[in-house]
Design an enzyme around this catalytic site. Structure first.
Site, PDB file in Angstrom:
ATOM      1  N   PRO A   2      76.112  40.601  29.155  1.00  0.00           N
ATOM      2  CA  PRO A   2      77.104  41.686  29.115  1.00  0.00           C
ATOM      3  C   PRO A   2      76.551  42.980  29.700  1.00  0.00           C
ATOM      4  O   PRO A   2      75.413  43.345  29.434  1.00  0.00           O
ATOM      5  CB  PRO A   2      77.421  41.835  27.626  1.00  0.00           C
ATOM      6  CG  PRO A   2      76.436  41.016  26.893  1.00  0.00           C
ATOM      7  CD  PRO A   2      75.790  40.081  27.840  1.00  0.00           C
ATOM      8  N   GLU A   3      77.358  43.645  30.515  1.00  0.00           N
ATOM      9  CA  GLU A   3      76.956  44.926  31.110  1.00  0.00           C
ATOM     10  C   GLU A   3      77.781  46.026  30.437  1.00  0.00           C
ATOM     11  O   GLU A   3      78.476  45.775  29.450  1.00  0.00           O
ATOM     12  CB  GLU A   3      77.174  44.888  32.628  1.00  0.00           C
ATOM     13  CG  GLU A   3      76.391  43.745  33.297  1.00  0.00           C
ATOM     14  CD  GLU A   3      76.574  43.686  34.812  1.00  0.00           C
ATOM     15  OE1 GLU A   3      76.770  44.748  35.441  1.00  0.00           O
ATOM     16  OE2 GLU A   3      76.534  42.577  35.368  1.00  0.00           O
TER      17      GLU A   3
END
Ligand SMILES: [Zn+2]
Length: 269
Positions: A2-3
């Site tokens: 996840p960014e």
């Protein structure tokens, strides 16, 4: 992994379920998930604290409690959910936090790379992070000066969390394509005009990612659909949305990287 937009989405979903809840008890099922303090100290200190707020910093979740901060990094496969009613631990659960109002916060993490800290001062963890790309601090002038002060390839520099916080492989590829910059461009060869365009492109792809609730790829599905709107990421062999050239996959700093060879030309190559 996840960014920034994915972590932001998770926080938006968790916030209403967590705010104001009190921590009743904890159950740590995999000791290495907890970096500090010791498990015994963790259980003792976190009990009876109340959730006051929840923020994102870079790719970290920061849960502000009465006197401490619970910091969580999801890494590859970590996921957080709040369950209402009785909860039976499942196979990949690493930390279970029993809350007031019959709620349970569950941190599950099949690949076990996720990490949790309980600290008094979040600066201990966030000390070395660069600015937030959606903050006022991240201006074209700041980016231009910061790029000029280094002699590094553009993509690895943008992925470096101490340079700029929150970007990962997906949003970096998307932003570089939007800015028409080759990922191997040397940072100190970027002009002020290119820095302005890159600053705008980084903001635009992150904001679009947030609007679409992040991307659901390589990790736990959380409802986001940005993966259906990628310009280049994961689209090797398909047509560039700008010029129709076939998108290529190259390797930059050991990371799979997606470019349009027509839109993103390496200057002086
Ligand atoms: Zn193109």
């Amino acid at each position: 992994m996840p960014e920034l937009p994915e972590v932001e989405t998770i926080i938006r979903n968790l916030r209403p379920a967590l705010l104001g809840k009190q921590i009743l008890s904890t159950n740590l099922l995999w000791n290495r998930t907890l970096v500090s303090p010791s498990p015994a100290m963790f259980h003792k200190r976190i009990r009876e604290q109340q959730v006051q707020d929840i923020f994102r910093r870079a790719k970290f979740l920061q849960i502000k409690l009465s006197t401490s901060h619970l910091i969580i990094h999801l890494r590859m496969s970590g996921d957080l959910l709040v369950v209402l009613g009785g909860y039976q631990p499942e196979k990949h659960d690493r930390l279970i936090i029993k809350l007031s109002d019959d709620r349970t916060l569950v941190f599950s993490d099949p690949r076990k790379f996720g990490r949790v800290w309980l600290v008094d001062d979040p600066a201990e963890i966030f000390n070395n992070l660069g600015p937030e790309p959606l903050s006022d601090e991240f201006t074209p002038a700041w980016l231009y000066t910061a790029l000029q002060s280094q002699h590094r390839q553009l993509k690895p520099l943008l992925l470096d969390q101490s340079f700029l916080a929150g970007l990962g492989n997906i949003y970096t590829d998307e932003a570089l394509h939007m800015a028409r910059l080759h990922p191997l461009t040397s940072s100190d060869s970027i002009t002020m005009e290119e820095a302005e365009i890159l600053q705008m492109a980084i903001r635009e792809v992150l904001e679009e990612g947030i609007r679409r609730n992040g991307a659901s790829i390589d990790w736990v599905y959380r409802g986001g659909d940005f993966q259906n709107h990628f310009r280049v990421y994961g689209r090797q062999g398909e047509a560039c949305p700008v010029c129709g050239t076939k998108i290529e996959r190259i390797v930059v700093g050991q990371r799979g990287t997606h470019i349009c060879p027509t839109c993103q030309v390496l200057a002086n190559a």
